[in-house]
Design an enzyme around this catalytic site. Structure first.
Site, PDB file in Angstrom:
ATOM      1  N   HIS A  55       0.858  -1.004  -0.113  1.00 23.53           N
ATOM      2  CA  HIS A  55      -0.049   0.028  -0.122  1.00 23.53           C
ATOM      3  C   HIS A  55       0.909   1.168  -0.084  1.00 23.53           C
ATOM      4  CE1 HIS A  55      -3.660  -2.031   2.137  1.00 23.53           C
ATOM      5  NE2 HIS A  55      -2.971  -2.946   1.302  1.00 23.53           N
ATOM      6  N   GLU A  57       0.791   4.214   1.647  1.00 20.00           N
ATOM      7  CA  GLU A  57       0.743   4.566   2.945  1.00 20.00           C
ATOM      8  C   GLU A  57       1.832   3.785   3.675  1.00 20.00           C
ATOM      9  OE1 GLU A  57      -3.778   4.768   1.582  1.00 20.00           O
ATOM     10  OE2 GLU A  57      -2.087   3.536   1.525  1.00 20.00           O
ATOM     11  N   CYS A  85      -6.103   2.062   5.688  1.00 18.33           N
ATOM     12  CA  CYS A  85      -6.429   1.033   6.500  1.00 18.33           C
ATOM     13  C   CYS A  85      -5.930   0.909   7.554  1.00 18.33           C
ATOM     14  CB  CYS A  85      -6.310  -0.095   5.480  1.00 18.33           C
ATOM     15  SG  CYS A  85      -4.519  -0.759   5.620  1.00 18.33           S
ATOM     16  N   CYS A  88      -1.972   0.085   7.649  1.00 13.64           N
ATOM     17  CA  CYS A  88      -1.351   1.518   7.207  1.00 13.64           C
ATOM     18  C   CYS A  88      -1.353   2.542   8.413  1.00 13.64           C
ATOM     19  CB  CYS A  88      -1.847   2.126   5.937  1.00 13.64           C
ATOM     20  SG  CYS A  88      -1.485   0.983   4.524  1.00 13.64           S
TER      21      CYS A  88
END
Length: 147
Positions: A55, A57, A85, A88
């Protein structure tokens, strides 16, 4: 929110569009310094990297933690196309980043997605009841670490 924030969010959205064009989920993020300079950008690469943790992030939180001391990290802002999420968010918290600005909330994103086909994992615990030997062993492994 000001025009600078909006400009950086638009860039995060551009990165999300690029991720999608490459066959990845549509998420993008960037790190901006206190003076407004873009320091780093990432986009989701979970499909192309065959890595469920790729991801943007999370990648940027790792980058911040490796490259900035806590005081400097606190002056940075992450702009991201969607609310981070849980995975993250935990990494962002540990990285020391001072601010996160996102375009779509988790609720807004959920409204745009079909029902999840992911099966929930059964979490069981805590298995260590206070006063039990298991509790004492688990506590001893952690106690004093954060002081």
């Amino acid at each position: 929110m000001d025009l600078k924030d909006e400009r950086h969010l638009r860039r995060a959205i551009e990165l999300a569009v690029a991720a999608r064009a490459d066959g990845n989920p549509p998420f993008g993020s960037l790190i901006v310094g206190p003076n407004g300079d873009v320091l780093a950008e990432e986009r989701n690469t979970t499909v192309t990297d065959s890595d469920i943790t790729a991801h943007p992030e999370l990648k940027l939180a790792r980058w911040v933690a490796r490259n900035f001391d806590p005081d400097a990290a606190a002056g940075l802002t992450m702009y991201t196309s969607c609310q981070p999420c849980g995975m993250c968010a935990g990494a962002i918290e540990r990285s020391g980043l001072g601010r996160v600005v996102f375009a779509l909330s988790s609720e807004q994103l959920a409204a745009l997605r079909p029902r999840s086909t992911v099966h929930p994992v059964a979490l069981e615990g805590p298995a260590a009841a206070e006063g039990s030997a298991l509790f004492d062993e688990a506590r001893a492994a952690v106690e004093g670490y954060y002081s």
